[in-house]
Structures are given as C-alpha cells and as structure tokens.
Design an enzyme around this catalytic site. Sequence first.
Site, PDB file in Angstrom:
ATOM      1  N   ARG A   1     -26.031  92.897 -16.015  1.00 31.72           N
ATOM      2  CA  ARG A   1     -26.253  92.292 -14.393  1.00 31.72           C
ATOM      3  C   ARG A   1     -27.199  93.728 -13.990  1.00 31.72           C
ATOM      4  O   ARG A   1     -28.448  93.497 -13.360  1.00 31.72           O
ATOM      5  CB  ARG A   1     -25.286  92.214 -13.662  1.00 31.72           C
ATOM      6  CG  ARG A   1     -25.923  92.051 -12.222  1.00 31.72           C
ATOM      7  CD  ARG A   1     -24.863  91.396 -11.235  1.00 31.72           C
ATOM      8  NE  ARG A   1     -23.282  91.669 -11.256  1.00 31.72           N
ATOM      9  CZ  ARG A   1     -22.715  92.752 -10.852  1.00 31.72           C
ATOM     10  NH1 ARG A   1     -23.668  93.715 -10.598  1.00 31.72           N
ATOM     11  NH2 ARG A   1     -21.634  92.624 -11.261  1.00 31.72           N
TER      12      ARG A   1
ATOM     13  N   TYR B   1     -44.600  78.514   1.309  1.00 28.68           N
ATOM     14  CA  TYR B   1     -43.897  77.570   0.246  1.00 28.68           C
ATOM     15  C   TYR B   1     -42.607  77.146   0.757  1.00 28.68           C
ATOM     16  O   TYR B   1     -41.882  77.942   1.508  1.00 28.68           O
ATOM     17  CB  TYR B   1     -43.641  78.624  -0.849  1.00 28.68           C
ATOM     18  CG  TYR B   1     -42.665  77.907  -2.098  1.00 28.68           C
ATOM     19  CD1 TYR B   1     -43.325  76.818  -2.765  1.00 28.68           C
ATOM     20  CD2 TYR B   1     -41.408  78.237  -2.106  1.00 28.68           C
ATOM     21  CE1 TYR B   1     -42.321  76.664  -3.831  1.00 28.68           C
ATOM     22  CE2 TYR B   1     -40.734  77.640  -3.083  1.00 28.68           C
ATOM     23  CZ  TYR B   1     -41.216  76.800  -3.735  1.00 28.68           C
ATOM     24  OH  TYR B   1     -40.415  76.139  -4.849  1.00 28.68           O
TER      25      TYR B   1
ATOM     26  N   ASP C   1     -46.894  86.800  -1.902  1.00 29.40           N
ATOM     27  CA  ASP C   1     -46.338  85.955  -2.962  1.00 29.40           C
ATOM     28  C   ASP C   1     -47.658  85.685  -3.683  1.00 29.40           C
ATOM     29  O   ASP C   1     -48.519  84.820  -3.249  1.00 29.40           O
ATOM     30  CB  ASP C   1     -45.655  84.903  -2.096  1.00 29.40           C
ATOM     31  CG  ASP C   1     -45.170  83.869  -3.181  1.00 29.40           C
ATOM     32  OD1 ASP C   1     -45.709  83.964  -4.458  1.00 29.40           O
ATOM     33  OD2 ASP C   1     -44.233  83.068  -2.929  1.00 29.40           O
TER      34      ASP C   1
ATOM     35  N   LYS D   1     -44.139  80.035 -13.067  1.00 25.07           N
ATOM     36  CA  LYS D   1     -45.321  79.226 -12.872  1.00 25.07           C
ATOM     37  C   LYS D   1     -46.244  80.076 -13.975  1.00 25.07           C
ATOM     38  O   LYS D   1     -45.800  79.772 -15.102  1.00 25.07           O
ATOM     39  CB  LYS D   1     -46.019  79.238 -11.474  1.00 25.07           C
ATOM     40  CG  LYS D   1     -44.594  79.021 -10.471  1.00 25.07           C
ATOM     41  CD  LYS D   1     -44.592  77.573 -10.336  1.00 25.07           C
ATOM     42  CE  LYS D   1     -43.182  77.421  -9.464  1.00 25.07           C
ATOM     43  NZ  LYS D   1     -43.142  77.732  -8.142  1.00 25.07           N
TER      44      LYS D   1
HETATM   45  C1  LIG Z   1     -42.383  78.018  -7.133  1.00 25.39           C
HETATM   46  C2  LIG Z   1     -42.428  79.185  -6.052  1.00 25.39           C
HETATM   47  C3  LIG Z   1     -41.594  79.980  -5.493  1.00 25.39           C
HETATM   48  C4  LIG Z   1     -40.257  79.523  -5.873  1.00 25.39           C
HETATM   49  O1  LIG Z   1     -40.037  80.182  -7.106  1.00 25.39           O
HETATM   50  P1  LIG Z   1     -38.846  79.494  -8.036  1.00 25.39           P
HETATM   51  O2  LIG Z   1     -38.974  80.462  -9.456  1.00 25.39           O
HETATM   52  O3  LIG Z   1     -38.715  78.022  -8.181  1.00 25.39           O
HETATM   53  O4  LIG Z   1     -37.491  79.862  -7.520  1.00 25.39           O
HETATM   54  C5  LIG Z   1     -42.121  80.699  -4.391  1.00 25.39           C
HETATM   55  N1  LIG Z   1     -43.377  80.631  -4.024  1.00 25.39           N
HETATM   56  C6  LIG Z   1     -44.254  80.133  -4.401  1.00 25.39           C
HETATM   57  C7  LIG Z   1     -45.644  80.175  -3.906  1.00 25.39           C
HETATM   58  C8  LIG Z   1     -43.887  79.043  -5.626  1.00 25.39           C
HETATM   59  O5  LIG Z   1     -44.842  78.258  -5.946  1.00 25.39           O
END
Ligand SMILES: *Cc1c(COP(=O)(O)O)cnc(C)c1O
Length: 388
Positions: free
Chosen positions: A48, A101, A173, A198
């Site tokens: 961890r 988001y 982000d 993503k």
């Molecule tokens: C998908 C997404 C998240 C969250 O990520 P997870 O891996 O689903 O926890 C945060 N910000 C944006 C812009 C996203 O597209």
Amino acid sequence: MERARQTAAVRSGIETDAAHGAVVPPVYLSTNYSFAGLRQPREFDYSRSGNPTRSTLAAALAELDGAAGAVVTSSGMGAITATLAALVAPGDVVVAPHDAYGGTWRLLDALARKGAFVLELLDLTAPDAAARIAALDPALVWVETPSNPLLGITDVAALAAATHAADGVLVVDNTFCSPLVQRPLALGADVAVQSSTKYLNGHSDVIGGVITAADADLAEQLGWWANCLGLTGSAFDSYLTLRGVRTLPVRMRQHLENAAAVVAALQGHPGVERLHYPGLPDHPGHAIAARQMEGFGAIVSLEVVGGEPGVAAFLSALENFSLAESLGGVESLVCHPGTMTHAAMPPEVQEAAGLRPGLVRLSVGIEHPDDLIADLLAGLGRAGAAAS
Ligand SMILES: *Cc1c(COP(=O)(O)O)cnc(C)c1O
C-alpha cells in the site's frame, strides 16, 4: 537533452530488471518485502505504501507531465480525494467549475456540506474568472479544460496567475487531454490529476488515477495522503496501465486525426444543429485552446436535429460507436449526457447549462475514420428523416 514524450512513453522503465535483465519490468504482486535485517529496511516494505511496479508507472507518468513526482491511485476519484485531503482545510475556499465532472462535483459538494471547506462554483471559462478568483481568495482552484460535455476552454496560465496571487494552489483535471495534448504544469498549474481509466490506459480495462506535482515536497505530501487514505493503485493495474501508456503517443495521434476528420464531416451538415469542438475557429475558446493545447483533443459534442427522438434515430444507425459512458479508449463511444452522465441534473438545470435534449458526446476512437464518418452520416440521415 530532455527526451521526447513518445520516447519516454515507450522506454520508461525498460531494461531496469537487475535480477534477470527482463526487457519489460516485471509485475511485483507481493504485498510485503522482507527487511535485510533488524533496522535494515529495503526500498519497499508494504505494497500500500510502496510497490516497485507502481513506482515504475509513476516515474513514466511524472516524466510525461514534466513533474517532480507522480502518485498512482486506484481511480481518478481516488486521485481527486487525495488531492483535496492534502491541500484544503476547514474554512478554506475551494473554487471549482460549475460544470465539473459529475463525480468531482458530488465529492466537492458532499465534503463542503460536511464543513471540509467552502465551495464556490463558477464559470471558469468566462472572461471575468480571474477577477472573481482574486475576490474569493481561494486556497485551491480546480480546473477542467476542455469541460464536459460542451468542451468549454479555461485559460490555465491566466487562472494560475490569479490563484498564485491569492496564495492558492491551482489543480487541473487533465483527463480529457492526457499529457500528449496538454501539460498543465508547464502552463503554471501546481498539480495535475487524471483518471488513467481514460486515455492513459486507453483500453477500457483498468480503473485508475494519477496525481502529478511540479514541486517535489508537494508530490511527497500527496503520496503520503494517498497511502494514509488507502487509495494507492494496485500492482497489476499499474502494470496494465504502463502497457497502455507505451502506445499513448501513437494512439493519441490517431485519435486527433480521426476527431478532425469527424468534425470536418459534421460541420455544416443539416442534421447537426450545433457542433462543439475547440478546434473550430468559431468556438469561443479556440484561441486559448490553440495556445495551451497541442491538438484539440478527440472528444466532440454535437446536437442532432429532433431532440431526444432525433438522438434515438441517430443512435439506431451507429455500428462503430458503442452507447456507453467513459471515454479515451481505442474504441469509439457515443453518450447522451442528458440521460446518462448528467442524468442527475434536473431538466431545467440541464437547459440552463446548455445541455439540450439533442446533445450527444462522441469519444472518437482509433478505427478507420471512413467507417466512423459513414456511421455518423447514416445516423444524421435517420435523425433528419425522423424530424421531418
Ligand atoms: C472519469 C473521470 C474522472 C473520474 O475517474 P475514475 O477513474 O472514474 O474514478 C474524473 N475526472 C474526469 C474528467 C473524468 O472523465
């Protein structure tokens, strides 16, 4: 000389195995590591807190972002949670985009209701955003650019300057871009977070996240919180994500090329009421996007004629787009924000935010662009027929 991102993505961690000279670094699944002797810890003790496979991925992601350090987490939301835990305290003002988001908005809202900080939601794409930040004196400003699903553009450098003048920290982000399209730290952000679910992993088979920081002490602090909260990424997920990262530059090149081809085919089509893409010269954020991004990303939103029935007709013709949430994988996806990602927003709030019933969001994949375009034109034909 700093090596190119394409080279870093492919070579980071390659041939680092001292035991056998494995070309690809092995995955270390062990949860624990022996001490060499009493008072003689090795580099890792418990997975961890630290894991060799996760460290290898973190080094690759730090290099791609031009960061002093990276923290790999078990999800994008985990990265966001650790970032907030490290950077804000009760009484602090947190500024975030009014169209953040959904998961981010939910977390910010829930924590603010518990008194973790004071939340101010603003339109950060507006020309007065820097002035409003100065007036709010925030500890943290959260930016998402391009925004979801209307792809509004926020000027990262301008807001970083305004935030720093208030002694605050700017977090971007960068999930919609990846470091191949936008490097927030180079634009003046202090911290970047991404959902590696993503583009970074890119194959829609791992949930993960990453935080990068321009400052080494801050990176260490973020890592301390990720360990403390128990949201560090697993070894196997790290292994798979690094495998995905190897091809990020070539995938992204094809994503961008396909998105541009799709936009060219949709532009001016009678079945399209509005087209949202920062690469379009008439997009309100085009000039800023051209300055701060390398390419305009591969998320495209469009409003098809005929509202929700038009969308149903449009979708019925698509063979190469899967109707699904998420984005950034090799496969093309289509999503109807009004009933899917943004379904929790009441209709009048959606309307006010510019989310009309005919809006669909495309995550343009890396299939042959001709097949994608043929699909979209067929879909628009059906939407047009349904509307007339
Ligand atoms: C998908 C997404 C998240 C969250 O990520 P997870 O891996 O689903 O926890 C945060 N910000 C944006 C812009 C996203 O597209």
